[in-house]
Design a protein around this motif. Structure first.
Motif, PDB file in Angstrom:
ATOM      1  N   LEU A  91      13.820   1.143 -29.940  1.00 25.09           N
ATOM      2  CA  LEU A  91      14.814   0.318 -29.237  1.00 25.09           C
ATOM      3  C   LEU A  91      14.587   0.348 -27.731  1.00 25.09           C
ATOM      4  CD1 LEU A  91      18.159   0.961 -31.146  1.00 25.09           C
ATOM      5  CD2 LEU A  91      16.921  -1.189 -30.932  1.00 25.09           C
ATOM      6  N   ASP A  92      14.260   1.526 -27.199  1.00 23.44           N
ATOM      7  CA  ASP A  92      13.980   1.636 -25.762  1.00 23.44           C
ATOM      8  C   ASP A  92      12.811   0.741 -25.375  1.00 23.44           C
ATOM      9  OD1 ASP A  92      16.032   3.377 -25.222  1.00 23.44           O
ATOM     10  OD2 ASP A  92      14.775   5.186 -25.229  1.00 23.44           O
ATOM     11  N   GLU A  93      11.752   0.754 -26.192  1.00 20.97           N
ATOM     12  CA  GLU A  93      10.594  -0.102 -25.907  1.00 20.97           C
ATOM     13  C   GLU A  93      10.980  -1.570 -25.988  1.00 20.97           C
ATOM     14  OE1 GLU A  93       7.300   0.831 -28.457  1.00 20.97           O
ATOM     15  OE2 GLU A  93       7.371   2.956 -27.943  1.00 20.97           O
ATOM     16  N   THR A  94      11.806  -1.924 -26.971  1.00 20.32           N
ATOM     17  CA  THR A  94      12.200  -3.311 -27.165  1.00 20.32           C
ATOM     18  C   THR A  94      13.085  -3.798 -26.028  1.00 20.32           C
ATOM     19  OG1 THR A  94      12.087  -3.002 -29.556  1.00 20.32           O
ATOM     20  CG2 THR A  94      13.318  -4.902 -28.781  1.00 20.32           C
ATOM     21  N   PHE A  95      14.044  -2.957 -25.596  1.00 19.70           N
ATOM     22  CA  PHE A  95      14.952  -3.363 -24.529  1.00 19.70           C
ATOM     23  C   PHE A  95      14.280  -3.307 -23.164  1.00 19.70           C
ATOM     24  CE2 PHE A  95      18.064  -2.806 -27.786  1.00 19.70           C
ATOM     25  CZ  PHE A  95      19.083  -3.685 -27.451  1.00 19.70           C
ATOM     26  N   GLY A  96      13.201  -2.558 -23.047  1.00 19.49           N
ATOM     27  CA  GLY A  96      12.480  -2.469 -21.782  1.00 19.49           C
ATOM     28  C   GLY A  96      13.082  -1.440 -20.850  1.00 19.49           C
ATOM     29  N   GLN A  97      12.258  -0.960 -19.934  1.00 21.77           N
ATOM     30  CA  GLN A  97      12.690   0.004 -18.922  1.00 21.77           C
ATOM     31  C   GLN A  97      13.664  -0.692 -17.976  1.00 21.77           C
ATOM     32  OE1 GLN A  97      11.780   3.179 -18.862  1.00 21.77           O
ATOM     33  NE2 GLN A  97      12.859   3.677 -17.001  1.00 21.77           N
ATOM     34  N   GLY A  99      15.334  -2.285 -15.035  1.00 23.69           N
ATOM     35  CA  GLY A  99      14.748  -2.726 -13.768  1.00 23.69           C
ATOM     36  C   GLY A  99      13.414  -3.432 -13.937  1.00 23.69           C
ATOM     37  N   SER A 100      12.786  -3.320 -15.125  1.00 20.86           N
ATOM     38  CA  SER A 100      11.505  -4.010 -15.322  1.00 20.86           C
ATOM     39  C   SER A 100      11.756  -5.502 -15.551  1.00 20.86           C
ATOM     40  CB  SER A 100      10.749  -3.409 -16.513  1.00 20.86           C
ATOM     41  OG  SER A 100      11.405  -3.716 -17.729  1.00 20.86           O
ATOM     42  N   ASP A 101      10.691  -6.297 -15.503  1.00 21.60           N
ATOM     43  CA  ASP A 101      10.820  -7.751 -15.610  1.00 21.60           C
ATOM     44  C   ASP A 101      11.381  -8.209 -16.954  1.00 21.60           C
ATOM     45  OD1 ASP A 101       9.854  -8.012 -13.069  1.00 21.60           O
ATOM     46  OD2 ASP A 101       7.786  -8.437 -13.686  1.00 21.60           O
ATOM     47  N   ILE A 102      11.099  -7.453 -18.048  1.00 27.02           N
ATOM     48  CA  ILE A 102      11.566  -7.889 -19.370  1.00 27.02           C
ATOM     49  C   ILE A 102      12.857  -7.186 -19.807  1.00 27.02           C
ATOM     50  CG2 ILE A 102       9.251  -8.477 -20.181  1.00 27.02           C
ATOM     51  CD1 ILE A 102       9.414  -5.824 -21.857  1.00 27.02           C
ATOM     52  N   ALA A 103      13.403  -6.322 -18.957  1.00 31.67           N
ATOM     53  CA  ALA A 103      14.635  -5.613 -19.308  1.00 31.67           C
ATOM     54  C   ALA A 103      15.812  -6.580 -19.250  1.00 31.67           C
ATOM     55  CB  ALA A 103      14.867  -4.443 -18.364  1.00 31.67           C
ATOM     56  N   LEU A 104      16.769  -6.351 -20.137  1.00 28.55           N
ATOM     57  CA  LEU A 104      17.934  -7.228 -20.200  1.00 28.55           C
ATOM     58  C   LEU A 104      18.717  -7.240 -18.897  1.00 28.55           C
ATOM     59  CD1 LEU A 104      19.437  -6.695 -23.765  1.00 28.55           C
ATOM     60  CD2 LEU A 104      18.175  -8.638 -22.892  1.00 28.55           C
ATOM     61  N   ASP A 105      18.856  -6.087 -18.279  1.00 22.60           N
ATOM     62  CA  ASP A 105      19.639  -6.043 -17.044  1.00 22.60           C
ATOM     63  C   ASP A 105      19.005  -6.892 -15.949  1.00 22.60           C
ATOM     64  OD1 ASP A 105      17.511  -4.179 -16.777  1.00 22.60           O
ATOM     65  OD2 ASP A 105      18.618  -3.058 -15.244  1.00 22.60           O
ATOM     66  N   GLU A 137      14.855 -18.014 -20.839  1.00 19.00           N
ATOM     67  CA  GLU A 137      14.092 -16.772 -21.027  1.00 19.00           C
ATOM     68  C   GLU A 137      15.000 -15.634 -21.497  1.00 19.00           C
ATOM     69  OE1 GLU A 137      12.258 -16.063 -17.255  1.00 19.00           O
ATOM     70  OE2 GLU A 137      10.788 -17.681 -17.494  1.00 19.00           O
ATOM     71  N   PHE A 138      16.199 -15.569 -20.920  1.00 15.74           N
ATOM     72  CA  PHE A 138      17.162 -14.531 -21.310  1.00 15.74           C
ATOM     73  C   PHE A 138      17.580 -14.714 -22.781  1.00 15.74           C
ATOM     74  CE2 PHE A 138      21.630 -12.916 -21.361  1.00 15.74           C
ATOM     75  CZ  PHE A 138      21.327 -11.575 -21.176  1.00 15.74           C
ATOM     76  N   ALA A 139      17.847 -15.957 -23.178  1.00 17.77           N
ATOM     77  CA  ALA A 139      18.228 -16.238 -24.568  1.00 17.77           C
ATOM     78  C   ALA A 139      17.063 -15.913 -25.520  1.00 17.77           C
ATOM     79  CB  ALA A 139      18.648 -17.696 -24.715  1.00 17.77           C
ATOM     80  N   ALA A 140      15.837 -16.237 -25.105  1.00 21.12           N
ATOM     81  CA  ALA A 140      14.671 -15.927 -25.943  1.00 21.12           C
ATOM     82  C   ALA A 140      14.518 -14.413 -26.106  1.00 21.12           C
ATOM     83  CB  ALA A 140      13.403 -16.530 -25.346  1.00 21.12           C
ATOM     84  N   GLN A 141      14.742 -13.682 -25.028  1.00 18.76           N
ATOM     85  CA  GLN A 141      14.651 -12.221 -25.096  1.00 18.76           C
ATOM     86  C   GLN A 141      15.731 -11.669 -26.025  1.00 18.76           C
ATOM     87  OE1 GLN A 141      12.316 -10.368 -24.239  1.00 18.76           O
ATOM     88  NE2 GLN A 141      13.124  -8.305 -24.126  1.00 18.76           N
ATOM     89  N   LEU A 142      16.940 -12.219 -25.955  1.00 15.37           N
ATOM     90  CA  LEU A 142      18.013 -11.797 -26.856  1.00 15.37           C
ATOM     91  C   LEU A 142      17.648 -12.078 -28.318  1.00 15.37           C
ATOM     92  CD1 LEU A 142      21.281 -12.820 -24.956  1.00 15.37           C
ATOM     93  CD2 LEU A 142      20.430 -10.517 -25.400  1.00 15.37           C
ATOM     94  N   ARG A 143      17.043 -13.244 -28.577  1.00 13.38           N
ATOM     95  CA  ARG A 143      16.609 -13.561 -29.950  1.00 13.38           C
ATOM     96  C   ARG A 143      15.541 -12.579 -30.421  1.00 13.38           C
ATOM     97  NH1 ARG A 143      17.173 -18.814 -27.957  1.00 13.38           N
ATOM     98  NH2 ARG A 143      14.960 -18.965 -27.485  1.00 13.38           N
TER      99      ARG A 143
END
Length: 189
Positions: A91-97, A99-105, A137-143
């Motif tokens: 889950l950590d890998e999927t959600f991203g670190q 502050g990183s570019d692919i992280a949800l926050d 992009e945010f919606a795609a990441q959520l999917r």
């Protein structure tokens, strides 16, 4: 007769010798990790209503049931912790670190800042397009996150199903063995 008396005495001495061997082994291995104490078993040797002496039977291991139960409980706790750690790492890998570019926050912050910028300049087509791209992009990441979580849930369900099947197979084998023991005890095969 004298030979019967000597035979009984000899069997008693042999039985005592076996008991001493088991006791000395218990003492010698008392501090050995994983060692379980053995108990000497004996039975009377009887023939046609006449006692002929004593026979040593197979030594039995004495297991501390409380220690065994605690060990089994600790093994279950360890397996649970290992499984949780595995899934949480994924889950950590999927959600991203954070502050990183692919992280949800980060992606959410970009959408919010884009909406705030759009609030000040709602007529800007470039700003509108930027906000829509960030939101997409945010919606795609959520999917993607949802799909990964669903895959992990499916894997967990399949692992549980496999474990249940393994337990059921073991219980079936135990049932068959118990049935064979009963049949054998009744003069069966």
């Amino acid at each position: 007769s004298l030979s019967n008396s000597l035979g009984v005495s000899l069997s008693g001495l042999q039985n005592t010798q076996r008991a001493l061997q088991i006791t000395s082994g218990n003492i010698a291995n008392a501090d050995t990790p994983g060692f379980s104490r053995k108990t000497h078993n004996q039975t009377a040797a009887i023939g046609q209503d006449i006692t002929f002496g004593v026979r040593s039977r197979q030594a039995t291991r004495d297991l501390n049931e409380l220690v065994q139960a605690q060990w089994q409980h600790s093994q279950a706790d360890k397996a649970f912790a290992d499984t949780m750690q595995s899934y949480l790492s994924r889950l950590d890998e999927t959600f991203g670190q954070p502050g990183s570019d692919i992280a949800l926050d980060t992606m959410f912050s970009e959408v919010i800042s884009g909406l705030e910028g759009l609030a000040t300049t709602p007529e800007s087509y470039a700003q509108q397009l930027s906000v829509l791209n960030r939101a997409d992009e945010f919606a795609a990441q959520l999917r993607n996150l949802s799909a990964e979580v669903q895959n992990m849930r499916l894997e967990a369900e399949q692992a549980i199903g496999s474990a249940v099947q393994e337990v059921n197979d073991a219980l079936s084998l135990i049932q068959n063995l118990n049935q064979s023991i009963v049949e054998y005890g009744e003069g069966g095969p």
